[in-house]
Design a protein around this motif. Structure first.
Motif, short mmCIF file in Angstrom:
data_model
loop_
_atom_site.label_atom_id
_atom_site.label_comp_id
_atom_site.label_asym_id
_atom_site.label_seq_id
_atom_site.Cartn_x
_atom_site.Cartn_y
_atom_site.Cartn_z
N GLY A 19 2.16 -6.71 7.41
CA GLY A 19 1.04 -8.14 6.46
C GLY A 19 0.15 -8.48 7.24
O GLY A 19 -0.54 -9.29 7.96
N ARG A 66 -11.24 -10.25 -0.57
CA ARG A 66 -9.99 -10.13 -1.65
C ARG A 66 -9.00 -9.84 0.08
O ARG A 66 -9.71 -8.84 0.70
N ARG A 67 -7.29 -10.32 0.32
CA ARG A 67 -6.86 -9.82 0.89
C ARG A 67 -6.23 -8.82 1.50
O ARG A 67 -6.09 -8.14 -0.02
N GLN A 68 -6.50 -7.94 2.10
CA GLN A 68 -6.09 -6.58 2.23
C GLN A 68 -5.86 -5.79 3.42
O GLN A 68 -6.05 -6.84 3.74
N SER A 78 -3.98 -14.32 4.61
CA SER A 78 -3.13 -14.28 3.65
C SER A 78 -3.33 -15.65 2.62
O SER A 78 -3.74 -15.95 1.83
N GLU A 134 -7.16 -18.29 -4.43
CA GLU A 134 -6.80 -17.25 -5.68
C GLU A 134 -6.20 -17.70 -7.08
O GLU A 134 -5.72 -17.10 -7.62
N HIS A 151 -2.89 -18.77 -6.27
CA HIS A 151 -1.05 -18.81 -6.46
C HIS A 151 -0.91 -19.65 -4.76
O HIS A 151 0.73 -18.99 -4.26
N GLU A 205 5.67 -16.05 -3.22
CA GLU A 205 6.37 -15.16 -3.33
C GLU A 205 4.95 -13.84 -3.25
O GLU A 205 4.68 -13.15 -2.71
N TYR A 206 3.95 -14.93 -3.40
CA TYR A 206 2.63 -14.54 -2.58
C TYR A 206 2.44 -14.67 -1.44
O TYR A 206 0.85 -13.88 -1.26
N SER A 225 4.61 -13.33 0.89
CA SER A 225 5.71 -12.08 1.03
C SER A 225 5.49 -11.02 1.69
O SER A 225 6.21 -10.35 2.41
N GLY A 226 4.65 -10.88 1.91
CA GLY A 226 3.30 -9.38 2.30
C GLY A 226 3.42 -9.76 3.59
O GLY A 226 3.00 -8.82 4.34
N ASN A 227 3.61 -10.75 4.06
CA ASN A 227 3.43 -11.25 5.85
C ASN A 227 4.74 -11.89 6.16
O ASN A 227 5.65 -12.88 6.06
N LEU A 228 5.53 -10.98 7.14
CA LEU A 228 7.30 -11.70 7.49
C LEU A 228 7.00 -12.14 8.84
O LEU A 228 5.16 -11.69 9.46
#
Lengths: 162, 327
Positions: free
Chosen positions: A46, A55-57, A110, A117, A119, A128-129, A131-134
């Motif tokens: 992330g 949108r975050r990508q 993010s 969003e 979230h 949870e939302y 979690s894609g960023n460590l």
């Protein structure tokens, strides 16, 4: 080489790239926008999170040629025109939501999207939302606090405006 | 990454024509394809970007058949309110997969084409019959904790990693494939191949074909459904074991059951054994555990992955009890 025009932080840039160039490399190596970080470079950490059409990508899994014509926002494009930090940037500073700072641009990009969003309604939903960023320093509790603060402030403004 | 020519067709017809050229691969969200290319696991000479094509991202959730355009994004479909109400298992399989950044990019059509996370396949150097046919399977005498229990062979032990595909397997699902020659529709249960002589052959997708839609026959069982996923960490990880369960009930009597398993098989895995153990029974904790037992009766554990059998038994049981509460 392919000549493409990228719209980054509201500015158009024309650059010559190999088809294999990722958006991440185009931002850092061609445009000098090094705020977006290279972490794992295969979609698991992330650090390279940017916004594409809001949108975050992940920039590391996005080919530069494939986002021609799409509006891209990076960490350099978040602050106001006068340099005032984005509320999420201010909240990260206020809550000490980082240690080494390497994951922070990705965390903030993010987090801004997470709130937008809808979230970020509870700590567990934020975890949870996000979690894609460590974060290898383990600043998670303070990151959650920063995101929660911005989400609550946004909710207050929403109520005040209604 | 091998050099390639980037193509952005203006229409589906143009894309189908271009797809028939040898060396062409399709690019949609890119989360799988770019990763495979960078890892030396895919080496197209022509990359056909279909992500801009109109009409392929439409989602229809009313009527006798649900229809998911192949370019619909995982994150968008997870927010579909009709699906949230009537097919929670499908929504949960999307919400529990990957991260929001990946779900914002990844498409439903690309999702069912994702390839195994087996480290011996991904690392690019180990012997692997999927990557280099005939080279052998490093997992046979190696680390097998993450490997599959069903549908394997001595030439490949790898897991199918997808959540969405696992949930789809619990329903009457089909895949629409288009090529320059026209349209064909394949049952989802026949879309992924069991491992045979050649583990590199994973789906029935032919060169020149593009997945354009996924369809699911509407069923009242969708409402009483759930997708339960157990991982090594709480979020953002592949399944150790997962299960989708969808039920039709009369009171506490199960009149129809659908069960599929993830993280334990070479392809999305339907479990008729678990379904039989539930159907016609009054659902209780004991009956749900019997279903879990039945689901894993045919499992073939290796040295390190037998724990998935007990874990899986409980995952199926808990999913069945959760689904039943949603009637």
């Amino acid at each position: 080489m392919n000549t493409i025009t990228l719209e980054v932080n509201g500015h158009l840039h024309t650059l010559a790239v190999d088809t294999r160039t990722t958006l991440l490399d185009a931002l850092r190596e061609h445009l000098g926008l090094t705020g977006t970080k290279v972490g794992c470079n295969h979609g698991t950490c992330g650090a390279c999170t940017v916004h594409i059409e809001g949108r975050r990508q992940l920039a590391c899994l996005t080919l530069a040629v494939a986002v021609e014509g799409r509006a891209i926002t990076t960490i350099e494009g978040l602050a106001a025109a006068d340099g005032t930090p984005h509320p999420m940037q201010a909240a990260f500073a206020e809550h000490d939501a980082l240690q080494c700072g390497y994951c922070t641009p990705g965390q903030i990009m993010s987090a801004v999207a997470c709130v937008a969003e809808g979230h970020a309604r509870s700590d567990s939903e934020i975890r949870e939302y996000m979690s894609g960023n460590l974060c290898r320093c383990g600043a998670y509790p303070n990151i959650v606090a920063a995101v929660r603060r911005v989400a609550e402030d946004a909710a207050v403004r929403h109520v005040a405006a209604a | 990454m091998q050099p390639f020519t980037y193509l952005r067709p203006a229409s589906l017809d143009e894309a189908l024509h271009a797809a028939s050229e040898p060396g062409t691969s399709v690019l949609a969200g890119g989360t799988t394809m770019v990763d495979l290319m960078r890892g030396g696991l895919a080496w197209p000479t022509r990359l056909l970007d279909i992500s801009h094509l109109p009409g392929l991202a439409d989602v229809q959730t009313d009527g006798p058949v649900l229809r998911f355009g192949a370019l619909a994004r995982m994150a968008d479909v997870a927010e579909n309110e009709t699906l949230q109400r009537a097919y929670p298992a499908l929504v949960e399989s999307l919400q529990l997969a990957a991260s929001q950044q990946l779900r914002n990019a990844a498409t439903l059509g690309g999702n069912i084409l994702q390839r195994t996370r087996c480290p011996y396949f991904r690392n690019g150097v180990s012997d692997c019959n999927k990557r280099v046919p005939g080279s052998g399977c490093s997992a046979v005498d190696g680390e097998d904790r993450e490997m599959a229990l069903f549908g394997t062979s001595e030439s490949c032990l790898a897991n199918y990693p997808g959540d969405w595909g696992t949930a789809l397997a619990a329903f009457d699902t089909a895949v629409e494939l288009r090529s320059a020659a026209g349209l064909r529709t394949v049952k989802f249960s026949e879309f992924h191949l069991p491992y045979g002589e050649d583990p590199a052959a994973e789906t029935v997708l032919r060169p020149g074909e593009i997945v354009t839609a996924i369809t699911v026959r509407a069923t009242p069982a969708g409402r009483a459904s759930t997708y339960l996923k157990v991982r090594d960490r709480q979020s953002y990880a592949y399944a150790l074991v997962s299960a989708a369960v969808a039920l039709e009930m009369e009171g506490d009597m199960v009149t129809s059951a659908r069960v599929s398993l993830g993280g334990v098989a070479s392809k999305p895995w339907r479990s008729p054994e678990a379904e039989a153990a539930l159907t016609g029974r009054r659902l209780s904790e004991a009956v749900s555990l019997e279903a879990g037992e039945a689901a894993f009766k045919g499992a073939k554990p290796r040295r390190q992955n037998a724990f998935k059998i007990e874990l899986g038994r409980r995952v199926v049981a808990r999913a069945a009890l959760t689904a039943a509460k949603r009637i």
